[in-house]
Design a protein around this motif. Structure first.
Motif, PDB file in Angstrom:
ATOM      1  N   ILE A  30       0.806  -1.220   0.000  1.00 34.90           N
ATOM      2  CA  ILE A  30       0.000   0.000   0.000  1.00 34.90           C
ATOM      3  C   ILE A  30       0.843   1.276   0.000  1.00 34.90           C
ATOM      4  O   ILE A  30       0.301   2.367  -0.086  1.00 34.90           O
ATOM      5  CB  ILE A  30      -0.998   0.012   1.175  1.00 34.90           C
ATOM      6  N   HIS A  31       2.173   1.146   0.093  1.00 32.75           N
ATOM      7  CA  HIS A  31       3.013   2.347   0.075  1.00 32.75           C
ATOM      8  C   HIS A  31       3.120   2.902  -1.354  1.00 32.75           C
ATOM      9  O   HIS A  31       2.914   2.198  -2.325  1.00 32.75           O
ATOM     10  CB  HIS A  31       4.398   2.047   0.642  1.00 32.75           C
ATOM     11  N   ASN A  32       3.450   4.178  -1.460  1.00 30.02           N
ATOM     12  CA  ASN A  32       3.637   4.836  -2.755  1.00 30.02           C
ATOM     13  C   ASN A  32       4.991   4.473  -3.336  1.00 30.02           C
ATOM     14  O   ASN A  32       5.871   3.982  -2.645  1.00 30.02           O
ATOM     15  CB  ASN A  32       3.559   6.359  -2.604  1.00 30.02           C
ATOM     16  N   GLY A  33       5.165   4.759  -4.608  1.00 33.10           N
ATOM     17  CA  GLY A  33       6.455   4.577  -5.252  1.00 33.10           C
ATOM     18  C   GLY A  33       6.401   3.771  -6.527  1.00 33.10           C
ATOM     19  O   GLY A  33       7.400   3.643  -7.220  1.00 33.10           O
ATOM     20  N   PHE A  34       5.251   3.229  -6.850  1.00 30.93           N
ATOM     21  CA  PHE A  34       5.097   2.449  -8.078  1.00 30.93           C
ATOM     22  C   PHE A  34       4.604   3.367  -9.191  1.00 30.93           C
ATOM     23  O   PHE A  34       3.921   4.334  -8.958  1.00 30.93           O
ATOM     24  CB  PHE A  34       4.092   1.307  -7.872  1.00 30.93           C
ATOM     25  N   GLY A  35       4.927   3.034 -10.406  1.00 28.88           N
ATOM     26  CA  GLY A  35       4.353   3.706 -11.560  1.00 28.88           C
ATOM     27  C   GLY A  35       5.081   4.924 -12.078  1.00 28.88           C
ATOM     28  O   GLY A  35       4.673   5.496 -13.083  1.00 28.88           O
ATOM     29  N   LEU A  36       6.155   5.336 -11.425  1.00 30.25           N
ATOM     30  CA  LEU A  36       6.838   6.556 -11.863  1.00 30.25           C
ATOM     31  C   LEU A  36       7.369   6.444 -13.284  1.00 30.25           C
ATOM     32  O   LEU A  36       7.224   7.372 -14.079  1.00 30.25           O
ATOM     33  CB  LEU A  36       7.970   6.904 -10.894  1.00 30.25           C
ATOM     34  N   HIS A  37       7.966   5.323 -13.622  1.00 32.97           N
ATOM     35  CA  HIS A  37       8.536   5.165 -14.963  1.00 32.97           C
ATOM     36  C   HIS A  37       7.471   4.839 -16.004  1.00 32.97           C
ATOM     37  O   HIS A  37       7.494   5.378 -17.105  1.00 32.97           O
ATOM     38  CB  HIS A  37       9.616   4.077 -14.967  1.00 32.97           C
ATOM     39  N   THR A  38       6.540   3.974 -15.638  1.00 31.54           N
ATOM     40  CA  THR A  38       5.553   3.500 -16.612  1.00 31.54           C
ATOM     41  C   THR A  38       4.423   4.489 -16.843  1.00 31.54           C
ATOM     42  O   THR A  38       4.035   4.741 -17.979  1.00 31.54           O
ATOM     43  CB  THR A  38       4.970   2.154 -16.151  1.00 31.54           C
ATOM     44  N   PHE A  39       3.893   5.043 -15.745  1.00 31.49           N
ATOM     45  CA  PHE A  39       2.713   5.907 -15.853  1.00 31.49           C
ATOM     46  C   PHE A  39       2.996   7.367 -15.488  1.00 31.49           C
ATOM     47  O   PHE A  39       2.095   8.188 -15.461  1.00 31.49           O
ATOM     48  CB  PHE A  39       1.582   5.358 -14.976  1.00 31.49           C
ATOM     49  N   GLU A  77      -2.949   0.412  -6.831  1.00 31.20           N
ATOM     50  CA  GLU A  77      -3.261   1.332  -7.930  1.00 31.20           C
ATOM     51  C   GLU A  77      -2.480   0.961  -9.189  1.00 31.20           C
ATOM     52  O   GLU A  77      -3.018   0.990 -10.299  1.00 31.20           O
ATOM     53  CB  GLU A  77      -2.933   2.774  -7.533  1.00 31.20           C
ATOM     54  N   TYR A  78      -1.215   0.596  -9.004  1.00 30.53           N
ATOM     55  CA  TYR A  78      -0.362   0.186 -10.113  1.00 30.53           C
ATOM     56  C   TYR A  78      -0.913  -1.077 -10.770  1.00 30.53           C
ATOM     57  O   TYR A  78      -1.054  -1.148 -11.993  1.00 30.53           O
ATOM     58  CB  TYR A  78       1.058  -0.044  -9.592  1.00 30.53           C
ATOM     59  N   ALA A  79      -1.244  -2.068  -9.965  1.00 33.50           N
ATOM     60  CA  ALA A  79      -1.823  -3.307 -10.488  1.00 33.50           C
ATOM     61  C   ALA A  79      -3.147  -3.030 -11.193  1.00 33.50           C
ATOM     62  O   ALA A  79      -3.417  -3.587 -12.263  1.00 33.50           O
ATOM     63  CB  ALA A  79      -2.020  -4.320  -9.361  1.00 33.50           C
TER      64      ALA A  79
END
Length: 95
Positions: A47-56, A64-66
């Motif tokens: 649930i922590h932030n940090g996903f999606g910076l490169h892709t989205f 949210e990323y999934a």
């Protein structure tokens, strides 16, 4: 026995991204196999932030990323076979 051009084993973000990339490249006979009740992988628990910076180009939580990839797979109508365990893969003589 199921037949397809590309079998993706694992319905996490990497598997869904691979399926979407294959579909975008013109391979329409793609199936995602996952052993769980739903696709999304382990990131559904992060649930922590940090996903999606490169892709989205935005900071997302794991769920949210999934969900972004789930939406893409759904829009492209890529089938997902859930609660499935792949035990054998064979290349047909016809290729």
């Amino acid at each position: 026995m199921l037949k397809c051009d590309i079998a993706i084993i694992g319905g996490g973000p990497a598997g869904m991204a691979a399926a979407c990339a294959a579909y975008d490249a013109g391979v329409k006979d793609v199936i995602i196999f996952d052993r769980e009740d739903e696709v999304g992988g382990i990131l559904r628990q992060c649930i922590h932030n940090g996903f999606g910076l490169h892709t989205f180009q935005e900071e997302l939580t794991g769920p949210e990323y999934a969900d972004r990839y789930i939406q893409m797979v759904t829009e492209q109508q890529i089938p997902c076979l859930l609660r499935a365990i792949v035990t054998d893969i064979r290349l047909l003589e016809s290729g």
